[in-house]
Every structure is written in structure tokens, then in C-alpha cells.
Write a protein that holds these residues in place. Structure first.
Motif, PDB file in Angstrom:
ATOM      1  N   GLU A 158       0.838  -1.208   0.000  1.00 34.11           N
ATOM      2  CA  GLU A 158       0.000   0.000   0.000  1.00 34.11           C
ATOM      3  C   GLU A 158       0.870   1.254   0.000  1.00 34.11           C
ATOM      4  N   ARG A 159       1.948   1.220   0.751  1.00 33.86           N
ATOM      5  CA  ARG A 159       2.836   2.385   0.804  1.00 33.86           C
ATOM      6  C   ARG A 159       3.590   2.588  -0.505  1.00 33.86           C
ATOM      7  N   ALA A 160       3.774   1.516  -1.252  1.00 31.45           N
ATOM      8  CA  ALA A 160       4.572   1.588  -2.478  1.00 31.45           C
ATOM      9  C   ALA A 160       3.784   2.118  -3.673  1.00 31.45           C
ATOM     10  N   VAL A 161       2.469   2.075  -3.616  1.00 33.85           N
ATOM     11  CA  VAL A 161       1.647   2.505  -4.751  1.00 33.85           C
ATOM     12  C   VAL A 161       1.739   4.018  -4.929  1.00 33.85           C
ATOM     13  N   THR A 162       1.862   4.430  -6.196  1.00 33.03           N
ATOM     14  CA  THR A 162       1.861   5.853  -6.534  1.00 33.03           C
ATOM     15  C   THR A 162       0.918   6.064  -7.716  1.00 33.03           C
ATOM     16  N   PRO A 163       0.668   7.315  -8.096  1.00 30.61           N
ATOM     17  CA  PRO A 163      -0.173   7.553  -9.275  1.00 30.61           C
ATOM     18  C   PRO A 163       0.398   6.962 -10.565  1.00 30.61           C
ATOM     19  N   ARG A 164       1.671   6.591 -10.581  1.00 34.81           N
ATOM     20  CA  ARG A 164       2.270   6.022 -11.783  1.00 34.81           C
ATOM     21  C   ARG A 164       2.334   4.500 -11.747  1.00 34.81           C
ATOM     22  N   SER A 165       1.767   3.889 -10.720  1.00 37.15           N
ATOM     23  CA  SER A 165       1.743   2.427 -10.646  1.00 37.15           C
ATOM     24  C   SER A 165       0.744   1.889 -11.655  1.00 37.15           C
ATOM     25  N   ARG A 166       1.178   0.905 -12.446  1.00 29.94           N
ATOM     26  CA  ARG A 166       0.322   0.385 -13.511  1.00 29.94           C
ATOM     27  C   ARG A 166       0.016  -1.103 -13.382  1.00 29.94           C
ATOM     28  N   ALA A 167       0.876  -1.858 -12.699  1.00 26.57           N
ATOM     29  CA  ALA A 167       0.674  -3.306 -12.664  1.00 26.57           C
ATOM     30  C   ALA A 167       1.370  -3.903 -11.457  1.00 26.57           C
ATOM     31  N   PHE A 168       0.934  -5.121 -11.132  1.00 24.86           N
ATOM     32  CA  PHE A 168       1.641  -5.950 -10.172  1.00 24.86           C
ATOM     33  C   PHE A 168       2.015  -7.242 -10.862  1.00 24.86           C
ATOM     34  N   PHE A 169       3.301  -7.604 -10.797  1.00 29.67           N
ATOM     35  CA  PHE A 169       3.789  -8.862 -11.347  1.00 29.67           C
ATOM     36  C   PHE A 169       3.829  -9.886 -10.214  1.00 29.67           C
ATOM     37  N   CYS A 223      -5.189  -4.912  -6.256  1.00 31.15           N
ATOM     38  CA  CYS A 223      -5.035  -4.504  -7.652  1.00 31.15           C
ATOM     39  C   CYS A 223      -6.272  -3.786  -8.173  1.00 31.15           C
ATOM     40  N   VAL A 224      -7.454  -4.279  -7.833  1.00 30.03           N
ATOM     41  CA  VAL A 224      -8.687  -3.636  -8.284  1.00 30.03           C
ATOM     42  C   VAL A 224      -8.802  -2.246  -7.666  1.00 30.03           C
ATOM     43  N   ARG A 225      -8.495  -2.140  -6.392  1.00 28.97           N
ATOM     44  CA  ARG A 225      -8.619  -0.857  -5.679  1.00 28.97           C
ATOM     45  C   ARG A 225      -7.700   0.203  -6.272  1.00 28.97           C
ATOM     46  N   HIS A 226      -6.529  -0.215  -6.722  1.00 38.26           N
ATOM     47  CA  HIS A 226      -5.550   0.745  -7.240  1.00 38.26           C
ATOM     48  C   HIS A 226      -5.465   0.737  -8.767  1.00 38.26           C
ATOM     49  N   ARG A 270      -8.812  -7.518 -15.463  1.00 42.67           N
ATOM     50  CA  ARG A 270      -7.533  -6.812 -15.468  1.00 42.67           C
ATOM     51  C   ARG A 270      -6.378  -7.787 -15.233  1.00 42.67           C
ATOM     52  N   SER A 271      -6.532  -9.012 -15.763  1.00 43.03           N
ATOM     53  CA  SER A 271      -5.508 -10.029 -15.538  1.00 43.03           C
ATOM     54  C   SER A 271      -4.881 -10.516 -16.837  1.00 43.03           C
ATOM     55  N   ILE A 272      -3.570 -10.799 -16.746  1.00 42.77           N
ATOM     56  CA  ILE A 272      -2.825 -11.503 -17.781  1.00 42.77           C
ATOM     57  C   ILE A 272      -2.177 -12.682 -17.077  1.00 42.77           C
ATOM     58  N   THR A 273      -2.619 -13.883 -17.401  1.00 43.76           N
ATOM     59  CA  THR A 273      -2.081 -15.092 -16.778  1.00 43.76           C
ATOM     60  C   THR A 273      -1.112 -15.755 -17.748  1.00 43.76           C
ATOM     61  N   LEU A 274       0.109 -15.986 -17.296  1.00 45.68           N
ATOM     62  CA  LEU A 274       1.138 -16.607 -18.123  1.00 45.68           C
ATOM     63  C   LEU A 274       1.355 -18.046 -17.661  1.00 45.68           C
ATOM     64  N   MET A 275       1.260 -18.963 -18.605  1.00 45.31           N
ATOM     65  CA  MET A 275       1.439 -20.385 -18.311  1.00 45.31           C
ATOM     66  C   MET A 275       2.301 -21.033 -19.387  1.00 45.31           C
ATOM     67  N   ALA A 276       2.776 -22.235 -19.108  1.00 46.74           N
ATOM     68  CA  ALA A 276       3.580 -22.982 -20.072  1.00 46.74           C
ATOM     69  C   ALA A 276       3.688 -24.425 -19.607  1.00 46.74           C
TER      70      ALA A 276
END
Length: 384
Positions: free
Chosen positions: A151-162, A186-189, A222-228
Motif C-alpha cells: 500500500e505504501r509503495a503505490v503511486t499515481p504512476r503504478s500500472r501493474a503488479f507482477f 489490484c482492483v482498488r488501485h 484486469r488479468s494476464i495469466t502466463l502459463m507454459a
């Protein structure tokens, strides 16, 4: 049907990156995440049949591959995937880079929880984004995400969480409650959740993998799921993975970001993927039983006191053990272990403090692991 994981396969004289690194040296390669086992017979049979066809031209994924993938997701996770959501890629790291490129603008931020697989931190920088690494916390017997710090790390320029789920290198299979908290964050931000789930079929404990996109319609959008198939079925050299992106707009942005720079998936990799998803389950179950035995041997050796100064948390998933060696107070720890015949992954590129952690790949024969633990005992004794 029985499968043999004990008979060693000579990789030292092959083109294996894992084994070539220490060619001519008495160092056991326990670093890069591929296993020393042959791929499933069903996969090898399918590859041999495809090669026998004789023509290895440009390939397009067949409808049967999409059907196999959709069926696999339904059987394994209860996930209803539409074939239109699938985007095929030549590797999961490619997917991380494409996702970073697709999200935001130069200088925007992508969050991740460390320690973590190094491309999580390098992929944003490759695409002129800024990586914001938020350390996880060790809570007793397991590592957990620090949501207050996130929560402290989020800024207006945050776009994604990996996200890495299951987690490499700490071996967590995150609970529904943990993933739901992350999804809500992720939804909240208004963050896109890019979830690397390449180890999803390597859960060693009696729990089920939960794809993050199945948690709610809001996070799916708002998800991108990567699998292999590469980690579970040991075919990483075939360069084939996929992104599952339910939202049409996000999927279009992802494919635009890949356009012109990302090659097609490997023709043989597509064949291997379909065979693994359709016919690989008996082999996977046998593999999991073997890996559990290896995991238990490591944990029992640590618990026995034979490795004073070495600790680890319980490995719930993957074939990777994250060893805390900070109490040994080594200088140049990675090189120290190499001198004792152990080729671990250095923990620093994963975001750990230097000389505090190493990663051990136990996707090897029991005999190799037994020898590795004997060498580790001698190394630890020499460090004291």
C-alpha cells in the motif's frame, strides 16, 4: 504405468546450459530451473511423430491445441477459458516483457514482491518502466507478501503488479485468502495483475492451485495469466508458452505490444504442449511423488541439525529450495559453494541481500541430491 526418475541421463556431454556451465569441473549443477528427467513418453511420442512428418515450416496453433488447453484448464482448475483468450508466445519471459511494454508509458511503475525470479525485475526496465520491489516477510514457517508495504509503495504512476504464483524461489502456493487480498489490492488501485503461473502444476502439498483470474470478474478483467508446459513437463528448450487474457481490450494491447518483435511459438513446442495437456497426467503424478521425496530429504536434512547455519521454509510447490545461509556469514557465498562442488543459483539476483541465500534445484535424481547434501554438509563444516 511406472516411470523411471532414478536412472541418470548423461547431460554433461549434451547441449544443456545447466550442465555446460560447469563442464570439466566437479561441480553439481543445481541452478537453472530445468529438471534432469526425460520428458513424458507421451510428449516424446508426439514429437517423434511430428518430426517423421518431415516438414518443419512455419506453424500456426491448431484448433486441437486450443481445445486441449481449454480442457486442461477446466479439468485442473475448474476454469472456463474461452479459446479467444489464448495468446501463444515463444517463452514466459517474453510474456513478462510484452506485458510491461503493453502497460503504461515510459517511467511508469510495475510492482513485484521480492525475492523473485530475476526477469520480474528486469522486464520492466527493458521496456522503460520502473520496477518497484517490495520485500516479502518471513512469517515463521513461510514467506508472505507485505500488504502494508505494498500500500505504501503505490503511486499515481503504478500500472501493474507482477505476481509469481506458485512462487519462485520461496516455494509458496498462496492461499485463496492471500490471492483474494492481492486481487482486491489490484482492483482498488486500478492495477493490471500479471500472474506468472508456470509452476502451477508442481504443487507438492495437498492443496489445489488457484488461478488468480478465477477469483472474481473484476480481477479477470484486469488479468494476464502466463502459463507454459515447460517446467512441469520439462520441455523448456522448446520455447512455447501462452498468455490467457479474458479482457478483449487488454488482449489487444498485449498483442500490439508483441507485434513485429515477438516470433511465433516453436512448431515442436506446440506439439509438445498439446500432448502434455492431453496425456501427461499419469507422468505428472509420478513426478510429483518423486519431487516430494526430494523435498522431504532436504527438509529432513536441515531439521536434523546436520547443516548448522542453514535454514529454509517449507517448500509447498516447485522443485526449488530457497536456502537461508545468512548465519554462515560467508563472503562471496556463491563462489564458496562452487569451491565445494555445488552450483547453486546466487540469491542476490532474486533480490536477496548479498551472501544470504542460494536457490537449490532439486529436480534431479535422488542420488544426485544425496551427493549434493553430503557436499553441503562438508561446505557448512568448513564455514564454521
Amino acid at each position: 504405468m511406472s516411470f523411471d526418475f532414478d536412472t541418470p541421463i548423461d547431460r554433461a556431454r549434451s547441449d544443456s546450459q545447466k550442465w555446460q556451465k560447469y563442464a570439466g569441473q566437479d561441480i553439481l549443477p543445481l541452478w537453472v530451473a530445468d529438471m534432469d528427467f526425460a520428458a513424458p513418453p507421451a510428449v516424446l511420442d508426439a514429437l517423434q511423430a511430428r518430426v517423421a512428418h518431415g516438414v518443419l515450416g512455419y506453424a500456426k496453433p491448431l484448433a486441437s491445441l486450443a481445445e486441449a488447453t481449454v480442457g486442461y484448464c477446466a479439468r485442473r482448475y475448474g476454469w472456463s477459458v474461452d479459446p479467444s483468450w489464448l495468446v501463444w508466445l515463444p517463452g514466459l519471459v517474453t510474456g513478462l516483457n510484452v506485458a510491461a511494454r503493453a502497460l503504461g508509458e515510459d517511467g511508469d511503475e510495475i510492482l513485484c514482491a521480492t525475492p523473485v525470479y530475476p526477469p520480474f525485475m528486469s522486464s520492466p526496465a527493458n521496456q522503460r518502466r520502473r520496477t518497484v520491489a517490495v520485500p516479502m516477510v518471513r512469517n515463521g514457517a513461510r514467506w508472505e507478501m507485505d500488504f502494508a508495504a505494498l500500500e505504501r509503495a503505490v503511486t499515481p504512476r503504478s500500472r501493474a503488479f507482477f505476481l509469481c504464483s506458485p512462487h519462485n524461489p520461496v516455494g509458496r502456493a498462496f492461499t485463496r485468502a492471500e490471492l483474494a487480498q492481492l486481487a482486491a489490492f489490484c482492483v482498488r488501485h486500478h492495477l493490471t495483475l500479471v500472474s506468472d503461473e508456470i509452476h502451477c502444476d508442481l504443487i507438492l502439498d495437498d492443496v489445489a492451485h488457484l488461478p488468480t483470474a478465477t477469483l472474481s470478474p473484476e480481477i479477470a478483467a484486469r488479468s494476464i495469466t502466463l502459463m507454459a508446459p515447460s517446467k512441469t513437463y520439462n520441455v523448456p528448450g522448446l520455447g512455447t508458452s501462452l498468455a490467457i487474457i479474458p479482457d478483449a481490450g487488454l488482449r489487444a494491447a498485449f498483442t500490439r505490444a508483441a507485434s513485429g518483435i515477438v516470433p511465433d511459438a516453436n512448431v515442436l513446442g506446440l506439439v509438445a504442449c498439446e500432448a502434455a495437456f492431453r496425456h501427461g497426467e499419469p507422468w505428472r503424478q509420478a513426478l510429483l511423488a518423486y519431487l516430494r521425496g526430494n523435498r522431504d530429504l532436504i527438509e529432513q536434512t536441515v531439521a536434523s541439525g546436520k547443516l548448522p547455519g542453514v535454514t529454509l521454509t517449507h517448500v509447498e510447490a516447485t522443485y526449488l529450495a530457497w536456502l537461508d545461509i545468512s548465519a554462515l556469514k560467508l563472503e562471496r557465498a556463491h563462489a564458496f559453494f562452487e569451491r565445494h562442488g555445488l552450483g547453486f543459483s546466487d540469491g542476490a539476483p532474486f533480490g536477496a541481500a548479498p551472501n544470504t541465500h542460494v536457490r537449490l534445484n532439486f529436480g534431479c535424481t535422488r542420488a544426485t541430491l544425496t551427493e549434493a547434501l553430503a557436499r553441503l554438509q562438508r561446505a557448512v563444516a568448513a564455514a564454521h
